[in-house]
Scaffold this motif. Structure first.
Motif, mmCIF file in Angstrom:
data_model
loop_
_atom_site.group_PDB
_atom_site.id
_atom_site.type_symbol
_atom_site.label_atom_id
_atom_site.label_comp_id
_atom_site.label_asym_id
_atom_site.label_seq_id
_atom_site.Cartn_x
_atom_site.Cartn_y
_atom_site.Cartn_z
ATOM 1 N N UNK A 74 47.080 -5.479 70.932
ATOM 2 C CA UNK A 74 45.694 -4.993 70.967
ATOM 3 C C UNK A 74 44.794 -5.847 70.085
ATOM 4 N N UNK A 75 45.205 -6.092 68.838
ATOM 5 C CA UNK A 75 44.330 -6.880 67.965
ATOM 6 C C UNK A 75 44.327 -8.350 68.359
ATOM 7 N N UNK A 76 45.388 -8.818 69.022
ATOM 8 C CA UNK A 76 45.379 -10.176 69.544
ATOM 9 C C UNK A 76 44.292 -10.321 70.607
ATOM 10 N N UNK A 77 44.184 -9.328 71.479
ATOM 11 C CA UNK A 77 43.127 -9.341 72.503
ATOM 12 C C UNK A 77 41.747 -9.265 71.861
ATOM 13 N N UNK A 78 41.609 -8.428 70.846
ATOM 14 C CA UNK A 78 40.317 -8.295 70.168
ATOM 15 C C UNK A 78 39.902 -9.596 69.498
ATOM 16 N N UNK A 79 40.847 -10.258 68.841
ATOM 17 C CA UNK A 79 40.490 -11.490 68.130
ATOM 18 C C UNK A 79 40.127 -12.612 69.103
ATOM 19 N N UNK A 80 40.785 -12.642 70.268
ATOM 20 C CA UNK A 80 40.409 -13.627 71.286
ATOM 21 C C UNK A 80 38.972 -13.390 71.739
ATOM 22 N N UNK A 81 38.635 -12.129 71.988
ATOM 23 C CA UNK A 81 37.270 -11.781 72.396
ATOM 24 C C UNK A 81 36.258 -12.179 71.323
ATOM 25 N N UNK A 82 36.580 -11.863 70.062
ATOM 26 C CA UNK A 82 35.656 -12.168 68.969
ATOM 27 C C UNK A 82 35.451 -13.665 68.797
ATOM 28 N N UNK A 83 36.538 -14.425 68.881
ATOM 29 C CA UNK A 83 36.455 -15.868 68.706
ATOM 30 C C UNK A 83 35.573 -16.492 69.793
ATOM 31 N N UNK A 84 35.801 -16.074 71.030
ATOM 32 C CA UNK A 84 35.014 -16.612 72.145
ATOM 33 C C UNK A 84 33.554 -16.198 72.045
ATOM 34 N N UNK A 85 33.323 -14.940 71.676
ATOM 35 C CA UNK A 85 31.959 -14.427 71.557
ATOM 36 C C UNK A 85 31.201 -15.133 70.436
ATOM 37 N N UNK A 86 31.866 -15.317 69.309
ATOM 38 C CA UNK A 86 31.202 -15.973 68.178
ATOM 39 C C UNK A 86 30.832 -17.417 68.520
ATOM 40 N N UNK A 87 31.766 -18.141 69.118
ATOM 41 C CA UNK A 87 31.492 -19.535 69.459
ATOM 42 C C UNK A 87 30.352 -19.649 70.461
ATOM 43 N N UNK A 88 30.340 -18.744 71.438
ATOM 44 C CA UNK A 88 29.284 -18.787 72.448
ATOM 45 C C UNK A 88 27.914 -18.540 71.830
ATOM 46 N N UNK A 89 27.857 -17.680 70.823
ATOM 47 C CA UNK A 89 26.568 -17.299 70.225
ATOM 48 C C UNK A 89 26.125 -18.185 69.066
ATOM 49 N N UNK A 90 27.058 -18.756 68.339
ATOM 50 C CA UNK A 90 26.690 -19.443 67.103
ATOM 51 C C UNK A 90 27.113 -20.909 67.015
ATOM 52 N N UNK A 91 28.159 -21.294 67.725
ATOM 53 C CA UNK A 91 28.730 -22.620 67.523
ATOM 54 C C UNK A 91 28.503 -23.551 68.713
#
Length: 227
Positions: A57-74
């Motif tokens: 579950x947290x592996x899926x969450x961290x993948x989502x967060x990493x992709x979301x952060x990069x799309x918005x900030x990086x």
């Protein structure tokens, strides 16, 4: 764009953040010892199933967060040179292939997972603090980080309980210290965003690694490698 915590109804997030951090400061700032008595009556298969479910579950969450952060900030920075060798947990020598995992003893594999989970104690606390005030951050990302932080601690308790069952008397390995706070707090936006991107990338890699090791461990202990 307004900071996430100045938007309507953001006081609910502030209360959640404050209560979560207070819990961590007052309880988990002490040496991370766990009461194993509560796990004694739980069959090892149930402990493994529970830990696997949470780890996935947290592996899926961290993948989502990493992709979301990069799309918005990086994304606009053109930053693509992320490398897992930059992660603070690379000091732990861990198996990469299925063959290497199979060749690693169960108690060693468990101690690796415990060390990885413990190594994320401080970085996760800082992620919560930073995302709570990061302008433009989606409020759901903050909630995901809080969930990952709390669930990681639950997994750690179950990993310790499984280690006691698999190898009574085993001593834990040293966990890796995190030294990335300066970049996370940098006043330079590029440095700040790239540091956060790296943390999320490393977290994604490590949570996936723990989930993979747990599945292999269950196959070995419960099904005698007949998976």
């Amino acid at each position: 764009m307004q900071p996430v915590l100045s938007q309507p109804h953001s006081w609910m997030l502030q209360v959640l953040l404050a209560s979560t951090l207070l819990l961590w400061e007052n309880v988990y700032s002490m040496p991370m010892c766990f009461d194993m008595e509560g796990y004694n009556e739980i069959p090892i298969e149930e402990l493994l199933d529970s830990a696997i479910f949470m780890a996935q579950h947290i592996s899926n969450l961290t993948t989502q967060m990493s992709e979301e952060f990069d799309a918005n900030f990086v994304h606009s920075l053109g930053y693509k040179a992320r490398n897992s060798s930059n992660c603070h947990t690379t000091s732990h020598a861990t198996p990469e292939s299925n063959e290497q995992i199979q060749q690693t003893q169960s108690d060693v594999l468990l101690k690796m997972m415990i060390s990885i989970s413990r190594s994320w104690y401080h970085p996760l606390k800082q992620l919560v603090r930073v995302l709570a005030t990061l302008e433009g951050a989606c409020k759901t990302m903050l909630l995901k980080v809080i969930e990952v932080m709390e669930t990681n601690q639950e997994i750690l308790g179950e990993l310790k309980a499984i280690l006691v069952r698999v190898h009574p008397g085993a001593e834990e390995s040293v966990y890796a210290a995190w030294m990335g706070l300066a970049d996370v707090r940098s006043a330079d936006d590029n440095t700040h965003y790239i540091a956060l991107s790296n943390i999320l990338h490393c977290l994604d890699s490590d949570t996936d690694k723990v989930a993979t090791y747990l599945e292999a461990l269950k196959c070995r202990i419960i099904h005698n490698n007949s998976c």
